[in-house]
Design a protein around this motif. Structure first.
Motif, short mmCIF file in Angstrom:
data_model
loop_
_atom_site.label_atom_id
_atom_site.label_comp_id
_atom_site.label_asym_id
_atom_site.label_seq_id
_atom_site.Cartn_x
_atom_site.Cartn_y
_atom_site.Cartn_z
N LYS A 814 -19.53 1.68 0.58
CA LYS A 814 -19.78 2.63 -0.50
C LYS A 814 -21.24 2.62 -0.89
O LYS A 814 -21.88 1.57 -0.88
CB LYS A 814 -18.90 2.29 -1.71
N ASN A 815 -21.79 3.81 -1.25
CA ASN A 815 -23.20 3.90 -1.57
C ASN A 815 -23.49 3.67 -3.05
O ASN A 815 -24.63 3.76 -3.49
CB ASN A 815 -23.76 5.27 -1.15
N GLN A 816 -22.45 3.41 -3.88
CA GLN A 816 -22.64 3.14 -5.29
C GLN A 816 -21.78 1.95 -5.70
O GLN A 816 -21.07 1.37 -4.89
CB GLN A 816 -22.30 4.38 -6.12
N TYR A 817 -21.85 1.60 -6.98
CA TYR A 817 -21.08 0.47 -7.47
C TYR A 817 -19.59 0.80 -7.53
O TYR A 817 -19.21 1.96 -7.70
CB TYR A 817 -21.55 0.04 -8.86
N THR A 818 -18.79 -0.23 -7.39
CA THR A 818 -17.34 -0.08 -7.51
C THR A 818 -16.92 -0.49 -8.92
O THR A 818 -17.23 -1.59 -9.37
CB THR A 818 -16.62 -0.96 -6.47
N CYS A 819 -16.20 0.40 -9.60
CA CYS A 819 -15.82 0.14 -10.99
C CYS A 819 -14.59 -0.77 -11.07
O CYS A 819 -13.89 -0.99 -10.09
CB CYS A 819 -15.56 1.46 -11.72
N GLN A 820 -14.31 -1.25 -12.27
CA GLN A 820 -13.16 -2.14 -12.47
C GLN A 820 -11.84 -1.41 -12.26
O GLN A 820 -10.86 -1.99 -11.79
CB GLN A 820 -13.21 -2.74 -13.89
N SER A 821 -11.81 -0.12 -12.61
CA SER A 821 -10.59 0.65 -12.39
C SER A 821 -10.25 0.71 -10.91
O SER A 821 -9.09 0.53 -10.51
CB SER A 821 -10.77 2.07 -12.95
N CYS A 822 -11.28 0.95 -10.06
CA CYS A 822 -11.04 0.97 -8.62
C CYS A 822 -10.63 -0.41 -8.11
O CYS A 822 -9.82 -0.53 -7.19
CB CYS A 822 -12.28 1.47 -7.89
N HIS A 823 -11.20 -1.45 -8.72
CA HIS A 823 -10.79 -2.81 -8.34
C HIS A 823 -9.29 -2.98 -8.53
O HIS A 823 -8.59 -3.50 -7.65
CB HIS A 823 -11.55 -3.83 -9.21
N ARG A 824 -8.79 -2.56 -9.70
CA ARG A 824 -7.36 -2.74 -9.99
C ARG A 824 -6.50 -1.92 -9.03
O ARG A 824 -5.46 -2.39 -8.54
CB ARG A 824 -7.08 -2.35 -11.44
N ILE A 825 -6.93 -0.68 -8.78
CA ILE A 825 -6.14 0.19 -7.90
C ILE A 825 -6.10 -0.37 -6.48
O ILE A 825 -5.04 -0.42 -5.84
CB ILE A 825 -6.72 1.62 -7.91
N LEU A 826 -7.27 -0.79 -5.96
CA LEU A 826 -7.31 -1.30 -4.59
C LEU A 826 -6.53 -2.60 -4.45
O LEU A 826 -5.91 -2.86 -3.41
CB LEU A 826 -8.76 -1.49 -4.15
N LYS A 827 -6.54 -3.40 -5.51
CA LYS A 827 -5.74 -4.64 -5.47
C LYS A 827 -4.25 -4.30 -5.44
O LYS A 827 -3.46 -4.92 -4.70
CB LYS A 827 -6.07 -5.51 -6.68
N MET A 828 -3.86 -3.28 -6.24
CA MET A 828 -2.47 -2.84 -6.24
C MET A 828 -2.07 -2.30 -4.86
O MET A 828 -0.99 -2.63 -4.34
CB MET A 828 -2.28 -1.75 -7.30
N ILE A 829 -2.96 -1.50 -4.24
CA ILE A 829 -2.66 -0.95 -2.91
C ILE A 829 -2.48 -2.08 -1.90
O ILE A 829 -1.57 -2.07 -1.07
CB ILE A 829 -3.78 0.00 -2.46
N SER A 830 -3.36 -3.08 -1.98
CA SER A 830 -3.27 -4.20 -1.04
C SER A 830 -1.96 -4.94 -1.18
O SER A 830 -1.34 -5.34 -0.18
CB SER A 830 -4.46 -5.15 -1.26
N ASN A 831 -1.52 -5.11 -2.42
CA ASN A 831 -0.24 -5.81 -2.63
C ASN A 831 0.94 -4.98 -2.14
O ASN A 831 1.92 -5.52 -1.59
CB ASN A 831 -0.07 -6.12 -4.13
N ILE A 832 0.86 -3.66 -2.34
CA ILE A 832 1.98 -2.80 -1.96
C ILE A 832 2.12 -2.73 -0.44
O ILE A 832 3.21 -2.89 0.12
CB ILE A 832 1.79 -1.39 -2.56
N VAL A 833 1.00 -2.44 0.26
CA VAL A 833 1.07 -2.23 1.71
C VAL A 833 0.91 -3.52 2.50
O VAL A 833 1.05 -3.52 3.72
CB VAL A 833 0.01 -1.20 2.15
N ARG A 834 0.57 -4.59 1.80
CA ARG A 834 0.37 -5.90 2.45
C ARG A 834 -0.67 -5.81 3.58
O ARG A 834 -0.43 -6.19 4.71
CB ARG A 834 1.70 -6.43 2.99
N ARG A 835 -1.81 -5.31 3.19
CA ARG A 835 -2.93 -5.22 4.12
C ARG A 835 -4.20 -5.78 3.48
O ARG A 835 -4.33 -5.77 2.25
CB ARG A 835 -3.21 -3.76 4.49
N ASP A 836 -5.12 -6.24 4.34
CA ASP A 836 -6.43 -6.67 3.86
C ASP A 836 -7.30 -5.43 3.65
O ASP A 836 -7.44 -4.60 4.56
CB ASP A 836 -7.10 -7.59 4.87
N ILE A 837 -7.89 -5.30 2.47
CA ILE A 837 -8.78 -4.18 2.14
C ILE A 837 -10.12 -4.76 1.71
O ILE A 837 -10.17 -5.60 0.80
CB ILE A 837 -8.18 -3.29 1.03
N ILE A 838 -11.16 -4.33 2.37
CA ILE A 838 -12.52 -4.84 2.09
C ILE A 838 -13.38 -3.65 1.71
O ILE A 838 -13.42 -2.64 2.42
CB ILE A 838 -13.11 -5.56 3.31
N VAL A 839 -14.08 -3.76 0.57
CA VAL A 839 -14.99 -2.71 0.13
C VAL A 839 -16.35 -3.34 -0.14
O VAL A 839 -16.44 -4.31 -0.90
CB VAL A 839 -14.48 -2.01 -1.15
#
Length: 850
Positions: A814-839
């Motif tokens: 990403k070309n800008q900062y990642t906000c806390q809201s996106c942190h929570r969403i991406l963590k939720m997605i990782s838990n749901i799909v059981r995949r490693d997500i790196i940003v």
């Protein structure tokens, strides 16, 4: 017969000789005829003035040529009704050749061609000799074709002329035809042929000619053996050249020079210098060429003592005043990095040529003094010395280092006016200058107009795109390059940097495989570039494997791994790795400590940070720079020691920059210290008034403290200054193709599927009571989400989920900062799909969820 050589565009005679319509009388000659005829004998004057048929024009023509009266001889030739005999023509052609009278010689040649269906041996050889001397291979070919009889001289002249004109393959073809015609070569044939073999270079043909030398009994001729040595050296076979040299029974100075220079040209400087010392021991007197060659080579050995001895030897033998030797002396000192001595030699020269000035300009540029290089170039212009292509290329390289676009543009115009744009060394320097001056579009224009592109051209463009943050175009050019030119290690490094910047892991692996196939995986910076690729793509396992496989690790290798640990939030591992680095004897540099202090800052390790900061100067003699001070301020501010951080700034031995005050401002935002934060913001905005990021930090400070009126003023100031952020952009690599997603961009063909996935995630988050705050009201405390994030990484992750198989990890840049809201969403997605997500965002921080 070989094909006709290409006629040079500047040659004034383009039509066949027989078609030239020449005047029977020449007005300029007639105007001055009376004055010139006074210098003739009385018999010659009356013969030139009379048109009586009883006069013998051939005899009179020979007499004029014998007296050196070329203009009158040509006038007599063209005014006579009958052509002269062969002897008269031969005398005229020899006089033209001796006088270098090209125009008059071509007119005489046209006259003979118009009146002879074929040329006898003497006449043809005289014409060939003159035309080849003039560089007129086109006309020489026409004469050669009209000679029914040719001897070895005829063939030698043509073979040598073609080789001198650069038509090397045609020269070798002529030699083959000469052999098929049954003409026995002589001692003059082989040097011409061997020079062409070395110029191509054609080692196989050279070996064949060597066999001919032995077969025809010229194996003891010094000139032939000297040419053989030079040929083998040009073809890279120094061993064969040395065998020829060692077996010579008689040698001259040229023999020694050829072998010594051959060693130098093939990178065997020690062997060349040893042979030079043997030459002195055998009491063979070196000449200027010997001393010049050895002087240049001695600079490549980094042996200052020997270099000074060569300087003294040259002075003793009286060569110190020669311009060519002084130029080689400057090059020697430049190679040793002794620019003071080079400047002394240059200033003491009584006469200087373009090479003298170029050696100084190039020397200053290569030794890290680009400003001095441009100063010397300015003096060169003042002295009205015309630069050559190397001069302009060196000056352009200095402009690239200094960012002097103004001088670079003038040099571009000069290169165009002098016709140097066809020289690849000039255009490559232009590419680098424009790329480093942030004018990549101009570099593209130059690149597209280049008649010839080599590996340096392509590498410069790929690196230039990376330098200007246009990494997708860098990879695009790299793929197109593979169809035309084989990349080298520099090209691969630039392409890997583009892959690392965009997270194009699959493309990076393909390049890694290409590197392995080329057998250069451990060449130069390539091992470190591979480590950097895997670290930035979140593949720490691959990075560790590459690090372990890299035998000759340097401090950069360790720094990349330490920075990788820090980026992934493993500060303790970074410190442990640093201790291991020191234990094996690797000395850290300033970059090492920047990464370590960042690790301490993110981990809140204050005591460790202070210990590292003090050890820089006390243990490793590294003077802290502004980045180190900014890291320390960030460390103290993050843990709430704001007063200590402020005092630390005031006690700094160097003036703090915006990054130092920005670190304090960020700490004040975290701990809601408005008064000190406003003071830090005052300093930082004075230093960087147009930086939107610092304005956003101040907005966050006021938002967290609930001071909405001041927040509104800052937002108004941002709008007035036009500090709106570019749309956030995130990209993800899927099946070898990198897909980019902009904030609020609905143009992607799979946008409906992406939004459906995200809406499902949002519903599940609402059901679990942890829905992200998405409000855009001015009172919203999460202003950074609206201003600085853009949430484009959510689109990239959703796209990756749709188009990859279950269980595959997803890596997003990403070309800008990642906000806390996106942190929570991406963590939720990782838990749901059981995949490693790196940003990885603009802070080069790698956040991962499993």
């Amino acid at each position: 017969m070989p094909p006709l050589p290409t006629k040079p565009a500047l040659n004034p005679v383009l039509l066949p000789l027989a078609s030239l319509a020449l005047p029977r009388a020449l007005p300029p000659i007639r105007l001055h005829a009376e004055k010139r005829l006074r210098r003739l004998s009385s018999a010659a004057v009356s013969a030139a003035a009379s048109t009586s048929s009883s006069a013998d024009p051939s005899a009179e023509l020979r007499a004029l040529c014998s007296d050196g009266q070329l203009a009158q001889a040509l006038w007599l030739l063209e005014s006579s009704a009958e052509p002269p005999d062969e002897d008269a023509y031969v005398a005229l052609f020899r006089l033209c050749e001796w006088r270098r009278a090209v125009e008059l010689g071509l007119r005489a040649c046209a006259h003979a061609d118009d009146r002879h269906a074929w040329f006898g041996l003497r006449l043809g050889n005289a014409m060939l000799s003159m035309l080849i001397r003039f560089g007129e291979t086109w006309h020489a070919w026409r004469v050669f074709a009209k000679m029914p009889e040719r001897d070895v001289f005829s063939w030698n002249v043509m073979v040598g002329g073609y080789g001198k004109a650069g038509l090397l393959e045609e020269a070798l073809d002529l030699y083959h035809r000469m052999m098929w015609a049954g003409v026995r070569p002589d001692v003059y044939t082989f040097p011409c042929v061997l020079r062409s073999c070395g110029g191509v270079p054609d080692w196989r043909m050279g070996r064949e000619v060597h066999a001919h030398v032995l077969r025809f009994g010229f194996g003891e001729e010094v000139d032939v053996l000297n040419a053989l040595m030079t040929m083998y050296c040009k073809c890279g076979d120094v061993v064969a050249a040395r065998k020829v040299f060692d077996n010579m029974t008689v040698m001259d100075c040229i023999s020694w020079n050829a072998m010594i220079a051959g060693h130098f040209e093939n990178g065997e400087c020690n062997a060349g210098l040893e042979l030079f010392l043997t030459m002195l021991q055998d009491e063979v007197q070196p000449n200027l060429m010997t001393i010049t060659s050895v002087t240049v080579a001695s600079g490549l050995l980094s042996d200052i003592t020997f270099a000074k001895e060569m300087h003294g030897l040259a002075v003793k033998r009286g060569f110190a005043t020669d311009v060519a030797f002084c130029n080689s002396l400057i090059q020697m000192y430049v190679s040793l990095g002794m620019m003071g001595q080079a400047r002394t030699v240059f200033s003491r020269m009584d006469a200087r040529d373009a090479m003298s000035w170029t050696a100084m300009i190039s020397g200053y540029e290569k030794n890290g003094f680009p400003d001095k290089a441009l100063e010397v170039y300015a003096l060169m212009e003042v002295n009205n010395v015309s630069p050559d292509d190397i001069t302009i290329a060196s000056a352009l390289a200095a402009c690239a280092c200094l960012g002097r676009l103004d001088v670079g543009v003038k040099l571009h115009e000069l290169a165009e006016s002098k016709g140097f744009m066809s020289y690849v060394v000039v255009t490559n320097a232009l590419l680098e200058m424009y790329a480093k001056s942030k004018r990549i579009d101009k570099a593209i224009e130059v690149f597209k107009c280049m008649p010839e592109k080599d590996v340096v051209s392509w590498s410069s463009m790929i690196a230039g795109f990376c330098f200007n943050h246009r990494n997708f175009e860098a990879l695009y050019y790299f793929r197109h390059m593979l169809a035309d030119v084989n990349p080298n290690s520099v090209t691969f490094i630039a392409a890997l940097a583009a892959c690392a910047a965009t997270g194009a892991l699959r493309s990076g692996k393909e390049i890694h495989a290409h590197v392995l196939r080329c057998g250069i995986a451990y060449e130069g910076y390539l091992p470190n570039a591979l480590i950097d690729l895997y670290v930035k793509c979140g593949q720490t396992g691959y990075a560790w494997a590459q690090f372990c496989a890299h035998g000759a690790k340097d401090v950069v290798s360790w720094n990349i791994m330490i920075a990788g640990f820090v980026a992934h939030g493993h500060g303790d591992a970074a410190l442990s790795f640093f201790n291991q680095m020191v234990k094996i004897g690797e000395c850290p540099d300033e970059v090492t400590f920047i990464a370590l202090l960042c690790a301490c800052s993110r981990g809140g390790m204050v005591s460790e940070g202070w210990e590292l900061f003090h050890s820089m100067t006390e243990k490793y003699s590294i003077v802290p720079n502004l980045k180190h001070y900014a890291c320390m301020v960030d460390l103290l501010s993050r843990v709430g020691q704001l007063t200590e951080a402020y005092n630390f700034i005031n006690e700094m031995p160097i003036t703090p920059d915006a990054a130092v005050w920005g670190a304090l401002l960020n700490g004040c935002r975290i701990h809601r210290h408005v008064e000190l934060g406003e003071l830090a913001a005052k300093y930082v905005l004075e230093l960087e008034p147009n930086d939107a990021g610092y304005h956003v930090l101040l907005c966050d400070l006021y938002a967290d403290a609930g001071i909405w009126d001041k927040l509104a003023r800052v937002r108004k100031t941002m709008r007035e200054k036009g500090l709106d952020h570019d749309s956030g952009c995130s990209w993800v690599e899927v099946k070898g193709v990198v897909h980019a997603f902009l904030t609020d961009d609905e143009s992607h063909p799979q946008i409906r599927e992406i939004n459906t996935v995200l809406e499902g995630i949002y519903e599940r988050m609402k059901a679990s009571g942890c829905a992200p705050v998405e409000s855009h009201s001015p009172e919203d405390k999460v202003l950074k989400d609206d201003i600085f994030c853009g949430h484009s990484e959510r689109l990239a992750v959703a796209f990756g989920l749709i188009n990859t198989t279950p269980g595959t990890s997803i890596s997003v840049i990403k070309n800008q900062y990642t906000c806390q809201s996106c942190h929570r969403i991406l963590k939720m997605i990782s838990n749901i799909v059981r995949r490693d997500i790196i940003v990885r965002d603009i802070s080069l921080r790698n956040d991962s969820w499993s």
